[in-house]
Design an enzyme around this catalytic site. Structure first.
Site, PDB file in Angstrom:
ATOM      1  CB  CYS A  34      -0.982  -0.058   1.169  1.00  0.00           C
ATOM      2  SG  CYS A  34      -2.465   0.899   0.860  1.00  0.00           S
ATOM      3  CG  HIS A  86      -3.404  -3.632   3.312  1.00  0.00           C
ATOM      4  ND1 HIS A  86      -2.398  -3.098   4.079  1.00  0.00           N
ATOM      5  CD2 HIS A  86      -4.090  -2.572   2.815  1.00  0.00           C
ATOM      6  CE1 HIS A  86      -2.468  -1.778   4.058  1.00  0.00           C
ATOM      7  NE2 HIS A  86      -3.492  -1.442   3.293  1.00  0.00           N
ATOM      8  CD  GLU A 111      -0.934  -6.448   5.234  1.00  0.00           C
ATOM      9  OE1 GLU A 111      -0.423  -6.777   4.141  1.00  0.00           O
ATOM     10  OE2 GLU A 111      -1.205  -5.268   5.521  1.00  0.00           O
TER      11      GLU A 111
HETATM   12  N1  GLN Z   1      -2.171   6.690   2.847  1.00  0.00           N
HETATM   13  C1  GLN Z   1      -2.231   5.909   1.671  1.00  0.00           C
HETATM   14  C2  GLN Z   1      -3.583   5.958   0.994  1.00  0.00           C
HETATM   15  O1  GLN Z   1      -4.554   6.361   1.576  1.00  0.00           O
HETATM   16  C3  GLN Z   1      -1.851   4.478   1.955  1.00  0.00           C
HETATM   17  C4  GLN Z   1      -2.858   3.782   2.806  1.00  0.00           C
HETATM   18  C5  GLN Z   1      -2.335   2.480   3.349  1.00  0.00           C
HETATM   19  O2  GLN Z   1      -1.154   2.222   3.286  1.00  0.00           O
HETATM   20  N2  GLN Z   1      -3.199   1.675   3.911  1.00  0.00           N
HETATM   21  O3  GLN Z   1      -3.699   5.578  -0.137  1.00  0.00           O
END
Ligand code: GLN
Length: 593
Positions: free
Chosen positions: A399, A526, A528
């Site tokens: 992310c 994500h 994970e």
């Molecule tokens: N802050 C970034 C976004 O909103 C990444 C978010 C995250 O890593 N969960 O896209």
């Protein structure tokens, strides 16, 4: 439906969640369909607004629910897919009751904690327990309900009262209680003390619930005399006192419960007719636990994050790394690096912390930059991505970790000075990461892209596609607002940064891979959240394999961890665990599940 309520006594944070999930694992190993509900007696509606500093990670479900991290425990142990309603908070219950009151559903009556809140809790539990969680349409047969906090907390009272009533509503043979308590052993005398357990059981009984099992958490195995004392003072049979002492890994807990005859107890108490003998699945947990303790080699991964003080902030990331490391027969040596410490050493920064952080980064085998929000530490994450790219060290960006890798590449390879994400610098000359909210009709303020979304592979040669086993697409969970600017993608790709996975519409970049690098991968999702002890997440597995230099042999063997051939090329200790490992390999890749 059988309900098992798990409450806690004395203090929280003694592993009630692990014990509750392990009970579920045991019952599941007998062929029963098990679901779970976690109750958090706080007023927040959900965990979406929690600070990772205070509460640890926000766990995300397939349906986009942002929930307490304990639901992650249940999903990992029970290998189920839970729903947002499986997490109950006081806020949710009150919101539900107040909405009903506004609609006039209570016909002018006074709306009170008893019976309206307590009824709402019972109805919620009965409704949610029936929702299928195994990916098919079968209703679960057992529901494990974990009540957060400890007995006696003011916030928990309406829930305790609701379950006092509930035991009569669903009948005795369908409801039982497990009370998890602490047996401390103060160093002054070295004796195990039962008084706190006695007091908390008395409190539980005073509120109208009797424990069917008292699970004692202790540092060392609980002595027989201590067990007898608890039995005597807490008015239960000695076999209803279960001891779980500190052990080498949480994977041991299902076996510890099994060995203390928890299954025959439930069988009798809840009239369960187990469809199968538990041996097969439990053997896998035993193997996993033994394997965990016998690993001799180590892999060092640097986790470059922002909330590194509280391990719970990255709990799913750490679990996913551990699952992969165990599958590769390596002990995970995790180095937490505060991203801001990697930033340029100026007068304000502490030179000791700066040098220590770089020393740790440079001595690791692989780098992981997890998700995050807010500008602090982003330059440190960019620096970590730069170091990994230039030095050909395995890198996985999750992310925000993908986004910082893209920022780094645009600054240093494309030469776009000051390139940034509009999250951190709204007026940047080179907006390489931009806000692309998803349109959620009917949902006010819901600008975050949350939950399960499909990623289509665009490139046959993608490493990740091969790690996933060559599917056309994968489905993973998301939690973000910002994304790679789709207008600039061709310029990145010309220079070797490939976006090999897109969303269904082809507008959102989901997977990035770098050419000419052993493993430089970024994912907008994500992975994970759906990693399991016996089914490690492919992007994480790739990072570990690359970090131990086994990625190519793994892929060329058709994604097989073959211990004899793959892992014992140079080291003889692998032979010792080869049998365990090949069994684990079977379950990792589902040959016999
Ligand atoms: N802050 C970034 C976004 O909103 C990444 C978010 C995250 O890593 N969960 O896209």
């Amino acid at each position: 439906m059988k309900y098992i309520l798990v409450s806690g006594g004395v203090i929280s944070g003694i592993g009630k969640g692990v014990i509750a999930s392990s009970v579920g694992t045991l019952l599941k190993s007998c062929g029963l369909r098990v679901t779970s509900i976690k109750i958090d007696p706080y007023l927040n509606i959900d965990a979406g607004t929690f600070s990772p500093y205070e509460h640890g990670e926000v766990f995300v479900l397939d349906d986009g629910g942002e929930v307490d991290l304990d639901l992650g425990n249940y999903e990992r142990f029970l290998d189920v897919t839970l729903h947002r309603d499986n997490n109950i908070t006081t806020g949710k219950i009150y919101q539900h009751v107040i909405n009903k009151e506004r609609k006039g559903d209570y016909l002018g009556k006074t709306v009170q904690v008893v019976p309206h809140i307590t009824d709402a809790i019972q109805e919620w539990v009965e409704r949610v327990a029936k929702i299928p969680v195994d990916g098919d349409n079968y209703e679960p047969e057992v529901c494990i309900i974990e009540l957060g906090g400890t007995i006696g907390d003011i916030e928990g009272m309406p829930f305790v009262e609701a379950f006092r009533q509930f035991q009569f509503r669903v009948k005795r043979e369908n409801f039982c209680c497990i009370h998890v308590s602490l047996v401390p052993q103060p160093s002054s005398t070295g004796e195990q003390k039962t008084k706190p357990t006695q007091a908390s059981v008395r409190e539980l009984r005073g509120l109208g619930l009797s424990p069917d099992l008292i699970v004692c958490r202790s540092q060392n195995p609980v002595a027989k005399t201590v067990k007898e004392k608890i039995s005597l003072f807490c008015h239960v049979d000695p076999e209803q006192v279960i001891c779980i002492h500190d052990c080498t890994s949480i994977y041991r807990v299902p076996m510890m419960l099994f060995e203390q005859n928890v299954l025959p107890f439930f069988n009798q108490r809840l009239n369960l007719n187990y469809p199968e003998k538990p041996r097969r699945t439990l053997a896998k947990w035993k193997e996993l636990a033994e394997r965990h303790d016998r690993m001799l080699k180590e892999v060092t991964i640097a986790l470059v994050g922002k909330y590194t003080k509280l391990e719970d902030s990255y709990i799913s990331v750490i679990k996913a790394l551990k699952h992969s490391a165990i599958a590769c027969n390596h002990r995970l040596n995790l180095k937490y690096i505060e991203a801001a410490d990697l930033e340029k050493c100026t007068q304000e920064t502490d030179p000791v912390r700066y040098h220590e952080a770089w020393q740790q980064l440079c001595s690791s085998n692989g780098v992981l930059v997890p998700g995050g929000f807010g500008v602090r530490g982003t330059e440190g994450k960019v620096a970590a991505a730069h170091w990994a790219r230039v030095n050909k060290k395995p890198y996985l960006g999750v992310c925000l970790g993908l986004q910082t890798a893209v920022i780094e590449f645009s600054r240093h390879v494309l030469g776009w000075e000051g390139a940034h994400s509009t999250e951190f610098e709204p007026d940047t000359k080179h907006p390489v990461i931009i806000e692309m909210p998803e349109h959620n009709p009917g949902q006010m303020g819901g600008t975050m892209r949350l939950g399960k979304r499909r990623t289509i592979f665009k490139d046959k040669l993608s490493v990740l596609k091969r790690l996933y086993g060559n599917p056309e697409y994968v489905e993973e969970r998301h939690r973000h607002r910002y994304e790679v600017n789709p207008k600039l993608v061709s310029q990145f790709e010309e220079k070797g940064m490939k976006f090999v996975g897109h969303d269904v519409e082809g507008e959102r970049m989901e997977i990035m891979e770098l050419n000419d690098h052993p493993y430089f991968v970024g994912v907008q999702y994500h992975p994970e959240y759906i990693s399991r002890p016996m089914k490690p997440s492919p992007p994480y597995l790739g990072l570990i394999l690359a970090s131990i230099g086994k990625l190519h042999s793994y892929i060329s063997r058709g994604n097989r961890l073959s211990p004899r051939s793959t892992f014992s090329e140079t080291d003889s200790e692998d032979d010792e665990v080869s049998e365990l490992a090949s069994n684990l390999t079977d379950c990792v890749f589902g040959r016999d599940t």
